[in-house]
Design a protein around this motif. Structure first.
Motif, PDB file in Angstrom:
ATOM      1  N   THR A 196     -12.890-107.398  69.266  1.00 30.56           N
ATOM      2  CA  THR A 196     -13.221-105.575  69.824  1.00 30.56           C
ATOM      3  C   THR A 196     -14.026-105.622  68.676  1.00 30.56           C
ATOM      4  OG1 THR A 196     -11.962-104.793  69.895  1.00 30.56           O
ATOM      5  CG2 THR A 196     -12.268-104.970  71.553  1.00 30.56           C
ATOM      6  N   THR A 197     -14.243-106.433  67.470  1.00 28.76           N
ATOM      7  CA  THR A 197     -15.031-106.514  66.352  1.00 28.76           C
ATOM      8  C   THR A 197     -16.107-107.434  65.678  1.00 28.76           C
ATOM      9  OG1 THR A 197     -13.018-107.064  64.962  1.00 28.76           O
ATOM     10  CG2 THR A 197     -12.688-104.548  65.742  1.00 28.76           C
ATOM     11  N   MET A 198     -15.645-108.129  66.378  1.00 31.76           N
ATOM     12  CA  MET A 198     -17.258-108.539  65.560  1.00 31.76           C
ATOM     13  C   MET A 198     -18.480-109.041  65.062  1.00 31.76           C
ATOM     14  SD  MET A 198     -16.070-112.658  64.974  1.00 31.76           S
ATOM     15  CE  MET A 198     -15.006-113.324  66.897  1.00 31.76           C
ATOM     16  N   THR A 199     -18.674-108.832  63.757  1.00 29.28           N
ATOM     17  CA  THR A 199     -19.702-108.366  63.027  1.00 29.28           C
ATOM     18  C   THR A 199     -20.800-109.679  63.058  1.00 29.28           C
ATOM     19  OG1 THR A 199     -18.436-107.146  61.869  1.00 29.28           O
ATOM     20  CG2 THR A 199     -20.281-107.501  60.843  1.00 29.28           C
ATOM     21  N   PRO A 200     -21.630-109.915  62.999  1.00 29.51           N
ATOM     22  CA  PRO A 200     -23.015-110.973  63.379  1.00 29.51           C
ATOM     23  C   PRO A 200     -23.524-110.594  61.097  1.00 29.51           C
ATOM     24  CG  PRO A 200     -24.450-108.700  64.063  1.00 29.51           C
ATOM     25  CD  PRO A 200     -22.723-108.598  63.810  1.00 29.51           C
ATOM     26  N   GLN A 201     -23.888-111.822  61.267  1.00 34.94           N
ATOM     27  CA  GLN A 201     -23.514-112.160  59.494  1.00 34.94           C
ATOM     28  C   GLN A 201     -24.632-112.779  59.635  1.00 34.94           C
ATOM     29  OE1 GLN A 201     -22.516-111.632  56.741  1.00 34.94           O
ATOM     30  NE2 GLN A 201     -22.231-109.657  58.281  1.00 34.94           N
ATOM     31  N   GLY A 202     -24.590-114.781  60.138  1.00 30.21           N
ATOM     32  CA  GLY A 202     -25.889-115.543  59.910  1.00 30.21           C
ATOM     33  C   GLY A 202     -26.762-116.023  60.966  1.00 30.21           C
ATOM     34  N   LEU A 203     -27.773-116.181  60.819  1.00 35.64           N
ATOM     35  CA  LEU A 203     -28.827-116.814  61.871  1.00 35.64           C
ATOM     36  C   LEU A 203     -29.272-118.302  61.991  1.00 35.64           C
ATOM     37  CD1 LEU A 203     -30.798-115.449  63.989  1.00 35.64           C
ATOM     38  CD2 LEU A 203     -31.868-114.692  62.291  1.00 35.64           C
ATOM     39  N   ALA A 204     -30.312-118.925  62.691  1.00 38.99           N
ATOM     40  CA  ALA A 204     -30.689-120.559  62.353  1.00 38.99           C
ATOM     41  C   ALA A 204     -31.243-120.160  63.710  1.00 38.99           C
ATOM     42  CB  ALA A 204     -29.349-121.264  62.088  1.00 38.99           C
ATOM     43  N   VAL A 205     -32.184-121.484  63.642  1.00 34.18           N
ATOM     44  CA  VAL A 205     -33.334-121.475  65.176  1.00 34.18           C
ATOM     45  C   VAL A 205     -33.415-122.698  65.039  1.00 34.18           C
ATOM     46  CG1 VAL A 205     -33.767-119.431  65.587  1.00 34.18           C
ATOM     47  CG2 VAL A 205     -34.991-120.666  64.581  1.00 34.18           C
ATOM     48  N   ASN A 206     -33.060-124.050  66.621  1.00 34.49           N
ATOM     49  CA  ASN A 206     -33.715-125.422  66.395  1.00 34.49           C
ATOM     50  C   ASN A 206     -35.004-124.862  67.125  1.00 34.49           C
ATOM     51  OD1 ASN A 206     -32.814-125.439  68.621  1.00 34.49           O
ATOM     52  ND2 ASN A 206     -31.759-127.320  67.022  1.00 34.49           N
ATOM     53  N   LYS A 207     -35.167-126.231  67.770  1.00 31.47           N
ATOM     54  CA  LYS A 207     -36.120-126.104  68.997  1.00 31.47           C
ATOM     55  C   LYS A 207     -35.317-125.718  70.223  1.00 31.47           C
ATOM     56  CE  LYS A 207     -36.163-131.182  70.065  1.00 31.47           C
ATOM     57  NZ  LYS A 207     -35.438-130.320  71.438  1.00 31.47           N
ATOM     58  N   ASP A 208     -34.775-125.820  70.439  1.00 31.53           N
ATOM     59  CA  ASP A 208     -33.658-125.248  71.614  1.00 31.53           C
ATOM     60  C   ASP A 208     -32.919-124.257  71.625  1.00 31.53           C
ATOM     61  OD1 ASP A 208     -34.758-127.525  73.391  1.00 31.53           O
ATOM     62  OD2 ASP A 208     -33.514-128.533  72.622  1.00 31.53           O
ATOM     63  N   TYR A 209     -32.227-123.856  69.969  1.00 29.45           N
ATOM     64  CA  TYR A 209     -31.212-122.773  70.320  1.00 29.45           C
ATOM     65  C   TYR A 209     -31.361-121.846  68.954  1.00 29.45           C
ATOM     66  CZ  TYR A 209     -29.201-126.260  72.372  1.00 29.45           C
ATOM     67  OH  TYR A 209     -28.853-127.581  73.815  1.00 29.45           O
ATOM     68  N   LEU A 210     -30.511-120.920  70.114  1.00 30.61           N
ATOM     69  CA  LEU A 210     -30.778-119.769  68.183  1.00 30.61           C
ATOM     70  C   LEU A 210     -28.778-119.304  68.661  1.00 30.61           C
ATOM     71  CD1 LEU A 210     -32.554-116.294  68.164  1.00 30.61           C
ATOM     72  CD2 LEU A 210     -29.851-116.160  68.095  1.00 30.61           C
ATOM     73  N   PHE A 211     -29.052-119.937  67.053  1.00 29.54           N
ATOM     74  CA  PHE A 211     -27.091-119.273  66.339  1.00 29.54           C
ATOM     75  C   PHE A 211     -27.086-118.813  65.777  1.00 29.54           C
ATOM     76  CE2 PHE A 211     -29.080-123.883  66.529  1.00 29.54           C
ATOM     77  CZ  PHE A 211     -28.250-124.682  67.771  1.00 29.54           C
ATOM     78  N   ILE A 212     -26.091-117.682  66.643  1.00 28.61           N
ATOM     79  CA  ILE A 212     -25.846-116.500  65.160  1.00 28.61           C
ATOM     80  C   ILE A 212     -24.112-116.610  65.333  1.00 28.61           C
ATOM     81  CG2 ILE A 212     -25.614-114.485  65.465  1.00 28.61           C
ATOM     82  CD1 ILE A 212     -28.045-114.025  67.646  1.00 28.61           C
ATOM     83  N   SER A 213     -23.775-116.796  63.866  1.00 30.66           N
ATOM     84  CA  SER A 213     -22.107-116.380  63.003  1.00 30.66           C
ATOM     85  C   SER A 213     -21.850-114.920  62.922  1.00 30.66           C
ATOM     86  CB  SER A 213     -22.214-117.236  61.896  1.00 30.66           C
ATOM     87  OG  SER A 213     -22.886-116.604  60.683  1.00 30.66           O
ATOM     88  N   ALA A 214     -20.548-114.437  63.089  1.00 32.26           N
ATOM     89  CA  ALA A 214     -19.941-113.478  63.573  1.00 32.26           C
ATOM     90  C   ALA A 214     -18.094-113.698  63.406  1.00 32.26           C
ATOM     91  CB  ALA A 214     -19.987-112.934  64.364  1.00 32.26           C
ATOM     92  N   TYR A 215     -18.133-112.167  61.957  1.00 31.90           N
ATOM     93  CA  TYR A 215     -16.567-112.805  61.470  1.00 31.90           C
ATOM     94  C   TYR A 215     -16.098-112.314  62.601  1.00 31.90           C
ATOM     95  CZ  TYR A 215     -17.661-109.231  58.098  1.00 31.90           C
ATOM     96  OH  TYR A 215     -18.198-108.017  57.515  1.00 31.90           O
TER      97      TYR A 215
END
Length: 372
Positions: free
Chosen positions: A106-125
């Motif tokens: 319940t405490t995930m914190t977003p940090q990183g972001l990337a995209v390609n032609k199909d997807y959006l990626f968001i990292s979290a710790y």
């Protein structure tokens, strides 16, 4: 004698009540600040917005005219097309770091972001460090949540970068006290199903970067990987590495940062100076953009530099443009004419402190954002 005993019992009762109330207040504060996990009733990653409505977000962003204009006043574009809800801010299905069992964080914190032609990626710790870090995968066109990728361990995962030339997702990480980047192949990402395996995804490659303190944020531009170190007190550095495909000692094809050192360790081809508190970097045509964030008490800043005119010094004195942004801005990424912007203020530990708190990725036209 009986009266004295009665008074003693009352004193003890009041003391116990005081202790219990103090404990409850302390527990509430620790929970609110993300120091301990909230009680989880969910069984899967939440996909709905964790904060207010789009109208409330637009009202909050009205204090940032450049961002508001670029996100919500683009001709022929519905404002909802320029926002992507960050999943998992209330509940994320992942692994308990020590027990290695499925669990809700319940405490995930977003940090990183990337995209390609199909997807959006968001990292979290995980703010409490109890759960494995994750990468959320969203459909780029609809913004709908597809799945979570569970990483091995609890890396901060402060930066993501998609490498179109090799169909790889680069992730900033660490190995002990040494900076590191890992890669995930697009093929493995698409095949991965945590609900089926309940195991972390297997990394394609991992490369140590001993000459930088920490791989805080990254981006891919052309054939190069750029890695920057966040420093909150003084100027920092941005390292450049040439990405190559080579063979390891076993004759297996691997991806490397081609400095001639090894396939498991790399030194930079180039080192540039950057300012302090840099959370993200992105290239647009001949410009370099750096995102800066310094906590709850200050607005964030997006800085733009002319790469052709500056030489190894991308500190504030050489910035062409500075745009004021809401607090807690993290990574930015360029895709075509658009800039995608991530904030961490949607995380439970920070959502009461943002100005405003933002639980969406914002997409804006770069030229519109920087228009005079």
């Amino acid at each position: 004698m009986e009266k004295k005993k009665g008074k003693t019992k009352k004193v003890i009762s009041f003391a116990l009540i005081g202790i219990i109330m103090t404990g409850m207040v302390t527990l509430g504060l620790l929970t609110k600040n993300g120091k301990i996990e909230r009680v989880a009733f969910a069984e899967e990653t939440n996909t709905e917005a964790s904060l207010g409505s789009l109208d409330e977000l637009m009202e909050g962003l009205s204090d940032y005219p450049e961002l508001y204009r670029a996100a919500f006043e683009e001709d022929g574009i519905d404002p909802e097309e320029n926002i992507f809800i960050i999943p998992g801010m209330d509940a994320t299905l992942t692994l308990h770091h020590e027990h290695e069992e499925e669990e809700i964080c319940t405490t995930m914190t977003p940090q990183g972001l990337a995209v390609n032609k199909d997807y959006l990626f968001i990292s979290a710790y995980c703010q409490t460090k109890e759960h494995n870090s994750v990468i959320y995968v969203l459909d780029k066109k609809s913004g709908s949540f597809i799945k979570e990728i569970v990483l091995d361990g609890i890396p901060h995962a402060g930066g993501l970068a998609y490498d179109n030339n090799h169909e790889l997702l680069w992730v900033s990480s660490e190995k002990g006290d040494t900076a590191q980047v890992i890669t995930l192949s697009l093929k493995d990402i698409e095949a991965y199903d945590f609900t089926d395996s309940a195991e972390p995804i297997a990394y394609t490659d991992s490369i140590e970067l001993p000459e930088i303190k920490r791989a805080s944020t990254i981006t891919v531009h052309g054939d190069d990987l750029y890695v920057a170190h966040f420093d909150d007190e003084e100027t920092s550095v941005m390292h450049r590495y040439l990405i190559s495909t080579t063979a390891n000692d076993k004759g297996e094809e691997v991806h490397a940062l081609d400095t001639g050192k090894s396939t498991e360790e790399a030194s930079p081809d180039d080192v540039d100076k950057i300012g302090k508190e840099i959370q993200g970097l992105a290239f647009y045509q001949e410009k370099l953009m750096l995102s800066r964030s310094s906590g709850r008490k200050h607005d964030s800043t997006l800085l733009s530099f002319d790469r052709l005119k500056e030489n190894e010094d991308f500190t504030d004195k050489n910035a062409n443009t500075e745009i004021t942004m809401p607090s807690y801005m993290e990574q930015v990424v360029v895709d075509g004419k658009h800039l995608y912007i991530l904030f961490e203020s949607g995380a439970y530990a920070y959502r009461d402190h943002g100005n405003p708190s933002i639980d969406r990725v914002l997409r804006v036209e770069v030229d519109t954002l920087f228009a005079e």
